[in-house]
Design an enzyme around this catalytic site. Structure first.
Site, PDB file in Angstrom:
ATOM      1  CB  SER A   6     -37.263   5.380  60.726  1.00 11.99           C
ATOM      2  OG  SER A   6     -37.492   4.138  60.704  1.00 11.99           O
ATOM      3  N   GLY A  38     -31.564   4.029  58.629  1.00 10.63           N
ATOM      4  CA  GLY A  38     -30.299   3.148  58.473  1.00 10.63           C
ATOM      5  C   GLY A  38     -29.494   3.707  57.293  1.00 10.63           C
ATOM      6  CB  CYS A  68     -36.474   3.620  65.862  1.00  6.93           C
ATOM      7  SG  CYS A  68     -35.287   3.665  64.358  1.00  6.93           S
ATOM      8  CG  ASN A  69     -33.378  -1.752  67.535  1.00  7.60           C
ATOM      9  OD1 ASN A  69     -32.908  -2.422  68.244  1.00  7.60           O
ATOM     10  ND2 ASN A  69     -34.641  -2.242  66.939  1.00  7.60           N
ATOM     11  CB  CYS A 178     -34.342  -3.117  62.360  1.00  5.41           C
ATOM     12  SG  CYS A 178     -35.444  -2.286  61.441  1.00  5.41           S
TER      13      CYS A 178
HETATM   14  N1  DGL Z   1     -37.280   0.446  62.919  1.00  4.01           N
HETATM   15  C1  DGL Z   1     -36.009   0.889  62.731  1.00  4.01           C
HETATM   16  C2  DGL Z   1     -35.024   0.115  63.605  1.00  4.01           C
HETATM   17  O1  DGL Z   1     -35.558  -0.349  64.473  1.00  4.01           O
HETATM   18  C3  DGL Z   1     -35.551   1.363  61.215  1.00  4.01           C
HETATM   19  C4  DGL Z   1     -34.523   2.077  61.086  1.00  4.01           C
HETATM   20  C5  DGL Z   1     -34.325   2.556  59.549  1.00  4.01           C
HETATM   21  O2  DGL Z   1     -35.329   3.247  59.152  1.00  4.01           O
HETATM   22  O3  DGL Z   1     -33.653   2.277  58.874  1.00  4.01           O
HETATM   23  O4  DGL Z   1     -33.961   0.304  63.574  1.00  4.01           O
END
Ligand code: DGL
Length: 272
Positions: A6, A38, A68-69, A178
């Site tokens: 993201s 998120g 991205c989780n 995250c």
């Molecule tokens: N790096 C993303 C993750 O691992 C962030 C998600 C987001 O943009 O809120 O969840």
């Protein structure tokens, strides 16, 4: 190979992938214009993951790391059925944390979307029998990293508010659920000292990618010099350039890209 997040968080995964697979040409896409995921609804996340996956496939990506989780939790099953290349997702390191914790109390910091996803709940159920997990949504943390803020007093106060209850409850292990959060590693250490061991899964993801490439016979032949990754951002890319320089030691241009999708078209026409 495509690596997507993201925003800038996936750079922590890209770093591990480059170390494990230095000869692979990598294309990184940060959907920073629409971060944080998120705070988005599930359909929006699926829509963006699908559009960016298709964009990378059209540019010749032979595999896709969804770094991205949140996107993995909400969309990987859907996208995997529709893209013709191997997909590697990320998920919070609940399993390694359960193996490491001595107090049997583990903190999990992740986005609200990841924490409420069925995928994460199923993962937790598997390990919750003899381990207590304190799950905390990291509201505001992705936005801070996107601004390259990894140590301001406001950020430290926010982070302390998330970590202190875990410490008070006796947690000795913290899952960074995250991919943005490894950038807050130093800030976390300065709050928790050595009371929390930190679980970050980027190295495990790189290993999994390596296995997938070997399985599909997709590994790049060794070249004399390691290729530099190509960086794209749906925002202006300045923070990404800064983080790539600091974190990866790569001082390179970040190209702006527009990747239209069903949901962002309607957002853009609303804004017009
Ligand atoms: N790096 C993303 C993750 O691992 C962030 C998600 C987001 O943009 O809120 O969840």
């Amino acid at each position: 190979m495509g690596v997507f997040d993201s925003g800038l968080g996936g750079l922590s995964v890209l770093r591990a992938v480059r170390t494990a697979l230095p000869h692979e040409p990598l294309v990184y896409v940060a959907d920073s214009r629409y971060a944080p995921y998120g705070e988005r609804d599930d359909d929006f996340i699926v829509d963006r993951t699908m559009a960016i996956g298709q964009w990378l496939v059209a540019r010749g990506a032979k595999a896709l790391v969804v770094a991205c989780n949140t996107a993995t939790a909400q969309s990987i099953a859907f996208v995997r059925e529709r893209l013709s290349i191997p997909l590697i997702g990320v998920e919070p390191g609940v399993k390694p944390a359960a193996a490491l914790s001595k107090t049997r109390v583990v903190g999990v910091l992740a986005t609200a979307v990841t924490l409420r996803s069925l995928r994460f709940q199923a993962l937790l159920d598997r390990y919750a029998a003899d381990c207590r997990f304190i799950c905390q949504p990291g509201h505001g943390l992705v936005q801070a990293v996107e601004r390259c803020d990894t140590r301001s007093p406001e950020l430290m106060a926010l982070l302390s508010g998330y970590l202190q209850p875990m410490l008070d409850a006796g947690a000795d292990t913290l899952v960074l659920g995250c991919t943005h959060y490894p950038f807050l590693d130093e800030a976390i250490r300065s709050i928790a000292g050595d009371r929390l061991q930190i679980v970050d899964t980027s190295v495990a993801i790189a290993r999994q990618l390596e296995r997938q490439l070997d399985l599909h016979g997709l590994r790049a032949a060794p070249s004399a010099s390691a290729p530099l990754p190509l960086f794209y951002s749906t925002a202006d890319g300045e923070s990404q350039r800064q983080l790539a320089a600091t974190l990866l030691g790569i001082d390179t241009r970040v190209q702006h890209v527009v990747i239209p999708s069903r949901r962002t078209q309607s957002l853009e026409s609303d804004a017009a």
